[in-house]
Enzyme design. Structure first.
Site, PDB file in Angstrom:
ATOM      1  N   LEU A  67      -8.959   0.940   1.947  1.00  0.00           N
ATOM      2  CA  LEU A  67      -9.282   1.993   0.994  1.00  0.00           C
ATOM      3  C   LEU A  67     -10.358   3.009   0.946  1.00  0.00           C
ATOM      4  CD1 LEU A  67      -9.290  -0.760  -2.105  1.00  0.00           C
ATOM      5  CD2 LEU A  67      -7.522   0.688  -1.132  1.00  0.00           C
ATOM      6  N   HIS A  89       7.056   1.645   5.220  1.00  0.00           N
ATOM      7  CA  HIS A  89       8.353   1.403   4.598  1.00  0.00           C
ATOM      8  C   HIS A  89       9.383   1.536   5.689  1.00  0.00           C
ATOM      9  CE1 HIS A  89       6.565   2.070   0.132  1.00  0.00           C
ATOM     10  NE2 HIS A  89       6.042   0.845   0.985  1.00  0.00           N
ATOM     11  N   ASP A 144       3.029  -1.535  -2.930  1.00  0.00           N
ATOM     12  CA  ASP A 144       3.767  -0.996  -2.017  1.00  0.00           C
ATOM     13  C   ASP A 144       4.227  -1.801  -0.978  1.00  0.00           C
ATOM     14  OD1 ASP A 144       1.757  -1.113  -0.456  1.00  0.00           O
ATOM     15  OD2 ASP A 144       1.479   0.909   0.294  1.00  0.00           O
TER      16      ASP A 144
END
Length: 262
Positions: A67, A89, A144
């Site tokens: 973060l 991904h 995600d």
């Protein structure tokens, strides 16, 4: 190959990927996303790799996305996250579609992207001290890394909503009871057991494992007729490999098969 955020080695047909940012809680940054993609490609394209083992260094498996790195991007935050998530991904997709089974050894807390990565394994072991928490909405984010794809399949939609909305923290034993973990073991034996599982997979019919993985990816999305046709094509295709006919001959001859992964 040398990585900055990962340890990567291949031995006895098992590729071991160790998340290696212990001073930063093994948080996922842009470099790690790129390196996970590179590792996934190496595993997918190497005939030597017949099983993959993913774990973490130190007391954390992976605390989620970095973060601090995201915050420092200022106005570029949306584009930065698009780039990083797209790369991550691609790595997760490659692990899902490769023939080699992916074993996850969760050595500590799996949060955020680490939570998602753990859910994407084909066989998941967890140390008794491990914890599982989605954590995304606690930071005002949506998930995600595949957790919205796998979690409901593992635990059911209502329980998935509970974990994702409330960020409820599950112990390793609770995660196992809910269907997110295959087996819980003492921390002192985690890597020994994970290596044993991965080694057993590495000695198996790799092409059959790959076909099985891809069939299960469509188990919730295709019609019965479509899935049955996939099964027909899959099992008949195994007769064009070495291991399919060899497995039949071994069974009929009452001998132990020696699969080549071909």
């Amino acid at each position: 190959m040398t990585f900055e955020t990962l340890k990567f080695e291949i031995a006895s047909n098992v590729a071991t990927i160790t998340i290696n940012r212990p001073d930063d809680a093994n948080a996922l940054n842009a470099t790690m996303a790129m390196e996970l993609l590179e590792a996934s490609v190496l595993c997918s394209e190497s005939e030597e790799v017949r099983a993959v083992l993913i774990t973490g260094t130190g007391s954390m498996f992976c605390a989620g996305g970095d973060l601090k790195e995201m915050h420092e991007r200022g106005d570029d935050k949306p584009a930065h996250i698009i780039r990083m998530a797209s790369v991550l991904h691609s790595a997760i997709t490659r692990f899902a579609h490769m023939d080699a089974p992916v074993v996850i050894a969760v050595n500590g807390t799996a949060a955020g992207a680490g939570f998602s990565l753990a859910l994407a394994g084909d066989y998941v072991l967890a140390a008794e001290e491990a914890k599982f928490v989605s954590a995304y909405t606690a930071s005002g984010l949506t998930p995600d890394g595949s957790s919205t794809y796998y979690l409901a399949k593992h635990v059911g939609l209502l329980r998935a909503k509970e974990l994702l909305f409330t960020n409820r923290r599950l112990t390793a034993s609770e995660a196992c009871d809910w269907g997110m973990v295959s087996k819980v073991v003492p921390a002192s034996r985690l890597m020994e057991e994970a290596q044993e599982v991965a080694t057993n997979f590495a000695g198996g019919p790799t092409k059959a494992y790959g076909g099985l993985k891809r069939l299960l990816l469509t188990a919730y999305s295709d019609t019965l007729e479509t899935q049955l046709e996939r099964e027909t094509q899959g099992i008949s295709g195994m007769m064009r490999t070495h291991d399919g006919p060899h497995g039949l001959e071994s069974f009929l001859g009452k001998t132990a098969p020696e699969f080549k992964g071909q």
